[in-house]
Enzyme design. Sequence first.
Site, PDB file in Angstrom:
ATOM      1  N   SER A 188       5.886  -3.886  -2.123  1.00  0.00           N
ATOM      2  CA  SER A 188       5.434  -3.270  -3.368  1.00  0.00           C
ATOM      3  C   SER A 188       6.405  -3.646  -4.484  1.00  0.00           C
ATOM      4  CB  SER A 188       5.310  -1.759  -3.177  1.00  0.00           C
ATOM      5  OG  SER A 188       4.592  -1.171  -4.227  1.00  0.00           O
ATOM      6  N   HIS A 203      -2.549  -0.508   0.697  1.00  0.00           N
ATOM      7  CA  HIS A 203      -1.146  -0.695   0.350  1.00  0.00           C
ATOM      8  C   HIS A 203      -0.228  -0.508   1.554  1.00  0.00           C
ATOM      9  CE1 HIS A 203       1.652  -1.403  -2.874  1.00  0.00           C
ATOM     10  NE2 HIS A 203       2.391  -0.368  -2.537  1.00  0.00           N
TER      11      HIS A 203
END
Length: 714
Positions: free
Chosen positions: A559, A680
Amino acid sequence: MTLTKRYSLPVIVLAASITARADVPKTAVRPVKENLHGIEFLDSYRWLEALESESDEVKNWTTQQNAYTRRVLDSLPGRAQLEARFGELMSVGTIGLPDMRQSDYFYLERKGTDSQPKLYVRQGSFDAHPRLLLDPTLLDRGSSEAEGLYSIDWHDASQGGDLVAFALSYAGDEMSVLHILQTSDGEWLADEIPGKVRFAGWLPDDSGFFYSRLEKPEDPYSRAIRFHRIGRHHSQDELLFTQREPSEIPGAYVTNDGRWLFVWLFKGWSKQALLVIDASAWARNGTFEMRPIAEGLDARFRIAGVLGDTAYLFTTLDAPNGQLYTVDLNHPERSSWNLIVPERPDAVMEDTHLARGVMAIEYTKDATSMIERRRLDGTLIAELALPGIGAANLVTNDDRTEAFLRYTSFNEPSTIFRVDLESGERALWARPKVRVDPQMAAVQQLYATSKDGTKVPVFVVHKKGLKTTGNNPCLLVGYGGFNISLTPRFRSTTFPWLERGGVYAVANLRGGGEYGEVWHRDGMLENKQNVFDDFYAVAEHLIKEGYTRADRLACWGGSNGGLLTGAAVTQRPDLFAAAISAVPLLDMLRYHKFLMARFWIPEYGSSEDPEQFRWLRSYSPYHHVEKGKKYPAMLITAGENDNRVHPLHARKMTALMQAHAANDPVNDPILLSVNRDAGHGSGKPLRLRIRDTTDQWGFVMWQTGMLDRGGLGR
């Protein structure tokens, strides 16, 4: 296809290179010109910004890239053996901290080879026999390919424990759908609320609850706060608050007695506003007054708990390490706040938990945990003893002194203790039976000196007795953003690396929260380059201290950490042999245009602003790939269902680097892995986590010379 590494015979490398180059997928070049603040940019791969659902061409291109990556990674020596080992290590149960309701204890647990955690309850006692309430894998309709794709995002039992609100997502999309079940028999009620729902709290009589959700699921900036009454269709739920601007995230919290409803407005990771509503008055007459507790102030605010009309307010206002006030909610203006726990200069206040007659305050000190027990007026009782130097967190309930403590460290599995906050006594409640010897790992904390003289801590983990010759394979992990701290955490999957002489290092970079708000702000917006410089300083320190050398050093980040490793590859390619950039942000001039990314403008800035454009342009990895330059090998990953970071970043960076980098596709490839059954990262089933863990560790072991033609051995 047989793969070798740079340590192999040249003739083998040459023969394999010809085969590999033929396998690298071709990417169409379709230049798009764009002028930003007087500077012209050429983007050759903007067509890869589409999702697969929007473009068959992107879907086909991704299929080719995935197939290429699978050919490379599946042919690594010892791959099957390594995957079997990770499967063994990861097929060990995990258990979450229990939520206490009356005499019932609700918690998530994944046992052995379960694909996902399941919801259990122990009724009547903390040591009662557990009863299964919810198994999300039963919702997969029997498809082997879809097995384990439903996951529980969160759960919250009513105050009497008779009902449980919970949310389900599918394939990691985090689009939480709220449901209700009965604790007595596990039966679901008809109530269902879609829209990425977040829970705010039950009324004391279990008749309803407050929540927030996206009013338009396709619009991440349409969050609203509503009240739901059990048995009523969600379309009839009362509206209390609507999101006011894209960069502001509203959330809510209601007190156990149903009297007070708090609305907090999340305006980035350094600034929040806090409002309060008399929910009991609203319940009586349907109207309410929203009064500010803190608004328009450049600080963070959080309600730590409420007793009657007294709120316990955490804030970084005038205290970057955090401090605690009490606030009379009938007079919430700042002039009436009462400071009860002042800021500590040597530790960062992370969280406060109220219990019966006492409270516990969690601190981070030098990236490790400490917990204080205090009276409700702030008077110190004593520090709560922890099992060692590591990371810890608590759950409490304001009707008892009973609490549950989770503790972990690099060489200590995540263990849960039952604690009495009055006496400080603790007893073991749950500990996993890991299939490694945790005590074989030695842990130390070192300090590197960054470019501007700042001392940057790094945890270094390796096998006890390891001789550091300057030639050890090393993996350096970092994040550096959003006020997130990287504290010690046990990962059994690091042990195959440690057992074979690898060094594992975790850097505590600026931008994180390890040293409070000043540390965070020194790594955001115009200061973002500090994060990258800290990372390079740690890498150079590891080399200087004889732990590794550049061609045996890999880096990993996910991320915002994927942005970190993307910047490391483009700014300091000489310093690393390989990099993993997982679900990353990489095109920092366009990131804010996709999904929920406008929420991150307070952290990064926006290229729409001329000055912020200058900051972003200076480090945006996608805009610093040079044609003909040699870069570290890269494994870039993405999730097709990611609702946070768009997979365009991974796709575009892969295409550009495959076209421009002077890398040998056999020894130093640029690889892309897009997971079509994941987002994610949360909610990923066990089988995919085992595969992805094998991919990433296998890649790192290969690129740092730990794999040879004979594989790993045991």
